[in-house]
Scaffold this motif. Sequence first.
Motif, PDB file in Angstrom:
ATOM      1  N   ASP A  14       0.844  -1.188   0.000  1.00  0.00           N
ATOM      2  CA  ASP A  14       0.000   0.000   0.000  1.00  0.00           C
ATOM      3  C   ASP A  14       0.881   1.240   0.000  1.00  0.00           C
ATOM      4  OD1 ASP A  14      -2.354   1.391  -0.079  1.00  0.00           O
ATOM      5  OD2 ASP A  14      -2.823   1.146   2.035  1.00  0.00           O
ATOM      6  N   THR A  77      -3.650  -5.675  -2.363  1.00  0.00           N
ATOM      7  CA  THR A  77      -3.504  -4.228  -2.523  1.00  0.00           C
ATOM      8  C   THR A  77      -4.869  -3.599  -2.782  1.00  0.00           C
ATOM      9  OG1 THR A  77      -2.325  -2.498  -3.701  1.00  0.00           O
ATOM     10  CG2 THR A  77      -3.037  -4.394  -4.997  1.00  0.00           C
ATOM     11  N   ASP A  78      -4.884  -2.279  -2.842  1.00  0.00           N
ATOM     12  CA  ASP A  78      -6.111  -1.582  -3.199  1.00  0.00           C
ATOM     13  C   ASP A  78      -6.165  -1.437  -4.726  1.00  0.00           C
ATOM     14  OD1 ASP A  78      -4.102   0.220  -3.522  1.00  0.00           O
ATOM     15  OD2 ASP A  78      -4.955   1.766  -2.257  1.00  0.00           O
ATOM     16  N   LYS A  79      -7.118  -0.697  -5.222  1.00  0.00           N
ATOM     17  CA  LYS A  79      -7.285  -0.559  -6.675  1.00  0.00           C
ATOM     18  C   LYS A  79      -6.408   0.557  -7.235  1.00  0.00           C
ATOM     19  CE  LYS A  79     -11.847  -2.515  -6.912  1.00  0.00           C
ATOM     20  NZ  LYS A  79     -13.201  -2.389  -7.393  1.00  0.00           N
ATOM     21  N   ASN A  80      -5.142   0.493  -6.945  1.00  0.00           N
ATOM     22  CA  ASN A  80      -4.162   1.441  -7.447  1.00  0.00           C
ATOM     23  C   ASN A  80      -3.669   0.927  -8.801  1.00  0.00           C
ATOM     24  OD1 ASN A  80      -1.737   2.761  -8.013  1.00  0.00           O
ATOM     25  ND2 ASN A  80      -1.290   3.064  -5.860  1.00  0.00           N
ATOM     26  N   LEU A  81      -4.026   1.616  -9.886  1.00  0.00           N
ATOM     27  CA  LEU A  81      -3.721   1.119 -11.229  1.00  0.00           C
ATOM     28  C   LEU A  81      -2.236   0.997 -11.492  1.00  0.00           C
ATOM     29  CD1 LEU A  81      -6.450   2.913 -13.362  1.00  0.00           C
ATOM     30  CD2 LEU A  81      -6.368   0.537 -12.626  1.00  0.00           C
ATOM     31  N   MET A  84      -1.052  -2.116  -9.611  1.00  0.00           N
ATOM     32  CA  MET A  84      -1.539  -3.353 -10.225  1.00  0.00           C
ATOM     33  C   MET A  84      -0.783  -3.662 -11.517  1.00  0.00           C
ATOM     34  SD  MET A  84      -5.661  -3.334  -9.331  1.00  0.00           S
ATOM     35  CE  MET A  84      -6.069  -2.553 -10.824  1.00  0.00           C
ATOM     36  N   ASN A  85      -0.532  -2.652 -12.336  1.00  0.00           N
ATOM     37  CA  ASN A  85       0.221  -2.868 -13.579  1.00  0.00           C
ATOM     38  C   ASN A  85       1.665  -3.245 -13.297  1.00  0.00           C
ATOM     39  OD1 ASN A  85      -1.991  -2.346 -15.211  1.00  0.00           O
ATOM     40  ND2 ASN A  85      -1.577  -0.166 -15.275  1.00  0.00           N
ATOM     41  N   LYS A  88       1.861  -6.898 -12.175  1.00  0.00           N
ATOM     42  CA  LYS A  88       1.732  -7.793 -13.325  1.00  0.00           C
ATOM     43  C   LYS A  88       3.042  -7.873 -14.109  1.00  0.00           C
ATOM     44  CE  LYS A  88      -3.179  -6.981 -13.932  1.00  0.00           C
ATOM     45  NZ  LYS A  88      -4.203  -6.339 -14.765  1.00  0.00           N
ATOM     46  N   VAL A  98      -7.319  -7.759  -5.088  1.00  0.00           N
ATOM     47  CA  VAL A  98      -7.625  -6.336  -4.970  1.00  0.00           C
ATOM     48  C   VAL A  98      -8.798  -6.156  -4.041  1.00  0.00           C
ATOM     49  CG1 VAL A  98      -8.272  -4.268  -6.228  1.00  0.00           C
ATOM     50  CG2 VAL A  98      -6.825  -5.966  -7.305  1.00  0.00           C
TER      51      VAL A  98
END
Length: 98
Positions: A14, A77-81, A84-85, A88, A98
């Motif tokens: 986070d 994690t949270d929805k932090n783009l 997340m990218n 990946k 998420v």
Amino acid sequence: MKLCNACNLVFLIDSTYKTNRFRLLLFDFVGVTPTETTFSADFAYLEGERLNNVVWALKRFRGLFLRRDALLGVIVTDKNLALMNAVKTIFPVYQLVV
């Protein structure tokens, strides 16, 4: 480092926005042990939440693991783009929650 390699099933990642005197983003990595206690695994101060900054922090975090087979199992994690990218990209075969 030993704790990261021994308890590598679940990690929470986070960020906290500009709460320090330098107005930098605190990026925090927290691990969970089998007895459901947490430990601070790593942290980084970042200038911004751009993808290249987050990728850099995740590469340094991945460097904590001594064996290739000791890499983590689940990342929460949270929805932090950007995060997340980056996950990946750095950990392509692992499960992201998420």
